[in-house]
Design an enzyme around this catalytic site. Structure first.
Site, PDB file in Angstrom:
ATOM      1  N   ALA A   1      54.871  38.587  44.240  1.00 34.35           N
ATOM      2  CA  ALA A   1      55.404  39.765  44.919  1.00 34.35           C
ATOM      3  C   ALA A   1      55.952  40.824  43.973  1.00 34.35           C
ATOM      4  O   ALA A   1      56.091  41.982  44.348  1.00 34.35           O
ATOM      5  CB  ALA A   1      56.513  39.340  45.886  1.00 34.35           C
TER       6      ALA A   1
ATOM      7  N   ALA B   1      50.489  43.650  44.041  1.00 37.32           N
ATOM      8  CA  ALA B   1      51.323  43.796  45.224  1.00 37.32           C
ATOM      9  C   ALA B   1      51.850  45.229  45.299  1.00 37.32           C
ATOM     10  O   ALA B   1      51.790  45.883  46.340  1.00 37.32           O
ATOM     11  CB  ALA B   1      52.484  42.806  45.179  1.00 37.32           C
TER      12      ALA B   1
ATOM     13  N   ASP C   1      59.673  28.603  41.916  1.00 39.88           N
ATOM     14  CA  ASP C   1      59.090  27.950  40.753  1.00 39.88           C
ATOM     15  C   ASP C   1      57.856  27.217  41.257  1.00 39.88           C
ATOM     16  O   ASP C   1      57.960  26.263  42.024  1.00 39.88           O
ATOM     17  CB  ASP C   1      60.127  26.977  40.172  1.00 39.88           C
ATOM     18  CG  ASP C   1      59.559  26.119  39.057  1.00 39.88           C
ATOM     19  OD1 ASP C   1      58.320  26.119  38.864  1.00 39.88           O
ATOM     20  OD2 ASP C   1      60.351  25.433  38.384  1.00 39.88           O
ATOM     21  N   VAL C   2      56.677  27.665  40.834  1.00 34.54           N
ATOM     22  CA  VAL C   2      55.437  27.175  41.455  1.00 34.54           C
ATOM     23  C   VAL C   2      55.197  25.678  41.363  1.00 34.54           C
ATOM     24  O   VAL C   2      54.410  25.133  42.129  1.00 34.54           O
ATOM     25  CB  VAL C   2      54.154  27.860  40.900  1.00 34.54           C
ATOM     26  CG1 VAL C   2      54.022  29.267  41.395  1.00 34.54           C
ATOM     27  CG2 VAL C   2      54.093  27.788  39.395  1.00 34.54           C
TER      28      VAL C   2
ATOM     29  N   ASP D   1      36.963  39.876  47.369  1.00 36.00           N
ATOM     30  CA  ASP D   1      36.173  40.702  46.457  1.00 36.00           C
ATOM     31  C   ASP D   1      36.419  42.110  46.975  1.00 36.00           C
ATOM     32  O   ASP D   1      35.862  42.498  48.006  1.00 36.00           O
ATOM     33  CB  ASP D   1      34.685  40.355  46.526  1.00 36.00           C
ATOM     34  CG  ASP D   1      33.893  41.168  45.514  1.00 36.00           C
ATOM     35  OD1 ASP D   1      34.130  42.392  45.419  1.00 36.00           O
ATOM     36  OD2 ASP D   1      33.040  40.597  44.823  1.00 36.00           O
ATOM     37  N   HIS D   2      37.267  42.861  46.310  1.00 34.87           N
ATOM     38  CA  HIS D   2      37.730  44.107  46.934  1.00 34.87           C
ATOM     39  C   HIS D   2      36.596  45.118  47.133  1.00 34.87           C
ATOM     40  O   HIS D   2      36.728  46.036  47.921  1.00 34.87           O
ATOM     41  CB  HIS D   2      38.930  44.698  46.192  1.00 34.87           C
ATOM     42  CG  HIS D   2      38.573  45.425  44.930  1.00 34.87           C
ATOM     43  ND1 HIS D   2      38.257  44.781  43.768  1.00 34.87           N
ATOM     44  CD2 HIS D   2      38.481  46.746  44.648  1.00 34.87           C
ATOM     45  CE1 HIS D   2      37.996  45.668  42.827  1.00 34.87           C
ATOM     46  NE2 HIS D   2      38.122  46.883  43.337  1.00 34.87           N
TER      47      HIS D   2
ATOM     48  N   ASP E   1      33.949  39.630  34.787  1.00 31.20           N
ATOM     49  CA  ASP E   1      34.913  40.489  35.470  1.00 31.20           C
ATOM     50  C   ASP E   1      34.254  41.322  36.576  1.00 31.20           C
ATOM     51  O   ASP E   1      34.869  41.580  37.608  1.00 31.20           O
ATOM     52  CB  ASP E   1      35.572  41.420  34.434  1.00 31.20           C
ATOM     53  CG  ASP E   1      36.741  42.214  35.004  1.00 31.20           C
ATOM     54  OD1 ASP E   1      37.612  41.599  35.646  1.00 31.20           O
ATOM     55  OD2 ASP E   1      36.776  43.451  34.806  1.00 31.20           O
TER      56      ASP E   1
ATOM     57  N   HIS F   1      31.515  41.646  41.978  1.00 32.25           N
ATOM     58  CA  HIS F   1      31.223  42.934  42.626  1.00 32.25           C
ATOM     59  C   HIS F   1      29.746  43.332  42.558  1.00 32.25           C
ATOM     60  O   HIS F   1      29.160  43.740  43.554  1.00 32.25           O
ATOM     61  CB  HIS F   1      32.052  44.052  41.995  1.00 32.25           C
ATOM     62  CG  HIS F   1      33.507  43.724  41.837  1.00 32.25           C
ATOM     63  ND1 HIS F   1      34.223  43.050  42.801  1.00 32.25           N
ATOM     64  CD2 HIS F   1      34.398  43.989  40.834  1.00 32.25           C
ATOM     65  CE1 HIS F   1      35.480  42.905  42.383  1.00 32.25           C
ATOM     66  NE2 HIS F   1      35.609  43.462  41.196  1.00 32.25           N
TER      67      HIS F   1
ATOM     68  N   LYS G   1      33.433  49.401  30.698  1.00 30.21           N
ATOM     69  CA  LYS G   1      34.690  50.104  30.466  1.00 30.21           C
ATOM     70  C   LYS G   1      34.430  51.255  29.488  1.00 30.21           C
ATOM     71  O   LYS G   1      33.489  51.201  28.703  1.00 30.21           O
ATOM     72  CB  LYS G   1      35.708  49.159  29.817  1.00 30.21           C
ATOM     73  CG  LYS G   1      36.036  47.909  30.626  1.00 30.21           C
ATOM     74  CD  LYS G   1      37.123  48.178  31.613  1.00 30.21           C
ATOM     75  CE  LYS G   1      37.518  46.916  32.371  1.00 30.21           C
ATOM     76  NZ  LYS G   1      38.146  47.247  33.665  1.00 30.21           N
TER      77      LYS G   1
ATOM     78  N   LYS H   1      34.092  57.733  35.961  1.00 27.60           N
ATOM     79  CA  LYS H   1      34.464  56.658  36.874  1.00 27.60           C
ATOM     80  C   LYS H   1      33.616  56.843  38.121  1.00 27.60           C
ATOM     81  O   LYS H   1      33.812  57.819  38.868  1.00 27.60           O
ATOM     82  CB  LYS H   1      35.955  56.775  37.214  1.00 27.60           C
ATOM     83  CG  LYS H   1      36.421  55.901  38.366  1.00 27.60           C
ATOM     84  CD  LYS H   1      36.634  54.470  37.938  1.00 27.60           C
ATOM     85  CE  LYS H   1      37.016  53.593  39.141  1.00 27.60           C
ATOM     86  NZ  LYS H   1      36.965  52.165  38.824  1.00 27.60           N
TER      87      LYS H   1
HETATM   88  C1  BG6 Z   1      38.405  44.511  39.097  1.00 27.97           C
HETATM   89  C2  BG6 Z   1      38.273  44.241  37.636  1.00 27.97           C
HETATM   90  O1  BG6 Z   1      37.920  43.417  39.836  1.00 27.97           O
HETATM   91  O2  BG6 Z   1      37.670  45.675  39.441  1.00 27.97           O
HETATM   92  C3  BG6 Z   1      38.740  45.445  36.825  1.00 27.97           C
HETATM   93  O3  BG6 Z   1      39.034  43.093  37.274  1.00 27.97           O
HETATM   94  C4  BG6 Z   1      38.031  46.683  37.278  1.00 27.97           C
HETATM   95  O4  BG6 Z   1      38.536  45.228  35.438  1.00 27.97           O
HETATM   96  C5  BG6 Z   1      38.117  46.847  38.780  1.00 27.97           C
HETATM   97  O5  BG6 Z   1      38.638  47.792  36.648  1.00 27.97           O
HETATM   98  C6  BG6 Z   1      37.262  48.006  39.261  1.00 27.97           C
HETATM   99  O6  BG6 Z   1      37.558  48.266  40.598  1.00 27.97           O
HETATM  100  P1  BG6 Z   1      37.398  49.708  41.224  1.00 27.97           P
HETATM  101  O7  BG6 Z   1      37.738  49.540  42.661  1.00 27.97           O
HETATM  102  O8  BG6 Z   1      38.326  50.616  40.489  1.00 27.97           O
HETATM  103  O9  BG6 Z   1      35.970  50.092  40.999  1.00 27.97           O
END
Ligand code: BG6
Length: 490
Positions: free
Chosen positions: A13, A18, A85-86, A177-178, A235, A240, A340, A345
């Site tokens: 948190a 977070a 404490d985990v 997985d965002h 990564d 992704h 990177k 971007k």
């Molecule tokens: C994350 C990686 O899963 O995704 C990061 O660990 C990366 O290294 C990021 O920067 C990229 O996400 P986004 O949403 O900014 O494209």
């Protein structure tokens, strides 16, 4: 559907995720009335904070992204803090007591979400304690939300999975997985399956190749320690990039249920042609950024970054050619690249269609451009279709490229919810569609492991691209040898 009451416990948190994502997302849900009145959040972490310290922290985090945060004081009153404490059972017992108390106070019906937003080495231990110390022993649902990385390779992922599956059944595990929460990633399926004009062409008879680029401008920042054990392949590609490939290549599901959708994605990942040993350089290119001077600003190379080995062999860039050996895709390369410290971007998908059978309009200065469908994932959100039309002032034998453009930003832009907001809402509603199933994780790792094993045993000639560029030249050659090139189109 109405969001059920729930207690959300956030492990980690006090951490970055977070603060940057989870608190603002929860606030958005709250303000849109998508969080039931019955909710409470327990922030769990090592530091000796109090409820008030956490509430102020949450308020700050929300106010950083939203200026006029209505009812913020009511919102933060639902937050509680528990120092933790985990690896100590006493800690879990205290947490359970607080959870039971809040369960009563807010009538939460024993519904619990355990969100692990912290270092992955503790995922297994926490899951086991949650069961052992009785936190999962309630009337309602018990869901585990787990951040990446899910393991470091197939073997460690299996071990982790076995530990958490001893506590939570697969359908209560939400592996984040965002990218799957991004508006335009979710749109891939809709574009494909809700339009009559694309799906008939969506195969190896009409598509020549597909290109997915996800480039970043930032370097590794303060994450050098983690990144040294990961690199771009683990990564970004393992999760992704392969998820986007799966969505582009999957067969139409028979229904829009998590089970049907995920099983179609699993089939794609299972059909990826494995790339073994000496074949790796034919299919994959790795890169690492070196220093550069951009507009008078010195940018350090990767090897100069904090917590990075000055002789590091870690990839900060990956380009690859994936082949999906099934009827639909035989012969169609899917090119991916991510890195990177690149020029922009941006995340973009380009579908290149095959050329018309003969060019009636050919003149030496009038090459017909192929049709391209561009799916803009970020920062712009939209789709563009590149066509050829008649040049308006010219003869009818002269063509000019035109674009049909749809921009999501113009319509829904201001309110496009963030990925995390959607994913949290899905989890509260019990919809696991946009989370990765174990079978997807396992297949992705087995594909990626073969590449990383080969790379780990060979010293790379790094650095091989300048910070601020589009990556190493070998990535261009990867396409050139197939007669293609990376499209740089909007
Ligand atoms: C994350 C990686 O899963 O995704 C990061 O660990 C990366 O290294 C990021 O920067 C990229 O996400 P986004 O949403 O900014 O494209």
């Amino acid at each position: 559907t109405e969001t059920p009451a729930s207690l959300i416990m956030i492990f980690g948190a006090t951490g970055d995720l977070a603060k940057r994502k989870l608190y603002p997302s929860l606030y958005h849900l709250y303000r849109k009335g998508k969080l039931a009145d019955h909710f409470a959040v327990i922030g769990v972490a090592r530091r000796p904070w109090t409820n008030d310290v956490l509430r102020e922290h949450v308020k700050d985090s929300v106010l950083t992204s939203i200026k006029d945060a209505e009812n913020i004081d009511d919102f933060i009153s639902h937050f509680y803090y528990q120092p933790h404490d985990v690896s100590d059972s006493n800690s879990y017992i205290e947490l359970k007591n607080l959870a039971d108390e809040l369960d009563n106070k807010y009538t939460l019906q024993g519904n619990r979400i355990f969100y692990l937003a912290m270092a992955p080495e503790f995922f297994g231990t926490i899951a086991e304690h949650l069961k052992m110390d009785g936190l999962t022993n309630t009337e309602g649902f018990n869901r585990l939300v787990i951040e990446k990385p899910f393991g470091h390779d197939l073997e460690s992922a299996i071990q982790l999975n076995n530990r958490i599956r001893n506590v939570f059944p697969e359908n209560e595990i939400y592996r984040i997985d965002h990218y799957l929460g991004k508006e335009m990633v979710q749109n891939i399926e809709v574009i494909r399956f809700a339009n009559a004009i694309f799906e008939p062409l969506w195969n190896n008879r009409f598509i020549s190749n597909i290109q997915i680029t996800s480039s970043e401008v930032l370097g590794v920042e303060e994450r050098g320690g983690y990144y040294e054990t990961s690199g771009a392949l683990r990564d970004m590609v393992q999760n992704h990039m392969l998820q986007m490939v799966a969505l582009l290549a999957m067969e139409p599901p028979i229904k829009l249920t998590p089970k049907e959708i995920r099983s179609e994605k699993v089939k794609v990942l299972g059909a990826l042609r494995p790339v073994e040993n000496e074949e790796v350089p034919q299919y994959f290119v790795r890169g690492q950024y070196g220093p550069s001077n951009l507009n008078g600003q010195e940018i350090p190379g990767y090897r100069e970054e904090l917590n990075v080995n000055p002789d590091s062999n870690t990839d900060t860039y990956v380009a690859g050619k994936l082949m999906i050996d099934n009827f639909r895709w035989a012969g169609v390369p899917f090119y991916i690249r991510t890195g990177k410290r690149m020029q922009t971007k941006s995340t973009k998908i380009i579908i290149q269609f095959k050329d018309v059978p003969m060019n009636l309009y050919y003149k030496s200065d009038n090459q017909l451009a192929p049709n391209l469908l561009v799916i803009h994932i970020q920062p712009e959100e939209g789709i563009t279709l590149h066509l050829n039309a008649k040049q308006s002032s010219g003869h009818s034998t002269e063509t000019t490229p035109v674009k049909l453009d749809f921009s999501n930003n113009d319509i829904a832009g201001l309110n496009t919810p963030e990925a995390y907001e959607k994913l949290l809402h899905d989890c509260l509603r019990g919809d696991a569609t946009n989370f990765t199933h174990w079978d997807e994780v396992a297949l992705s790792w087995s594909f990626v492991d073969k590449i990383s094993n080969f790379w780990e045993n060979e010293k790379a000639a790094f650095p091989n691209y300048e910070a601020g560029s589009m990556g190493p030249k070998e990535a261009d050659q990867l396409l050139e040898k197939d007669g293609f090139f990376w499209w740089n189109v909007s």
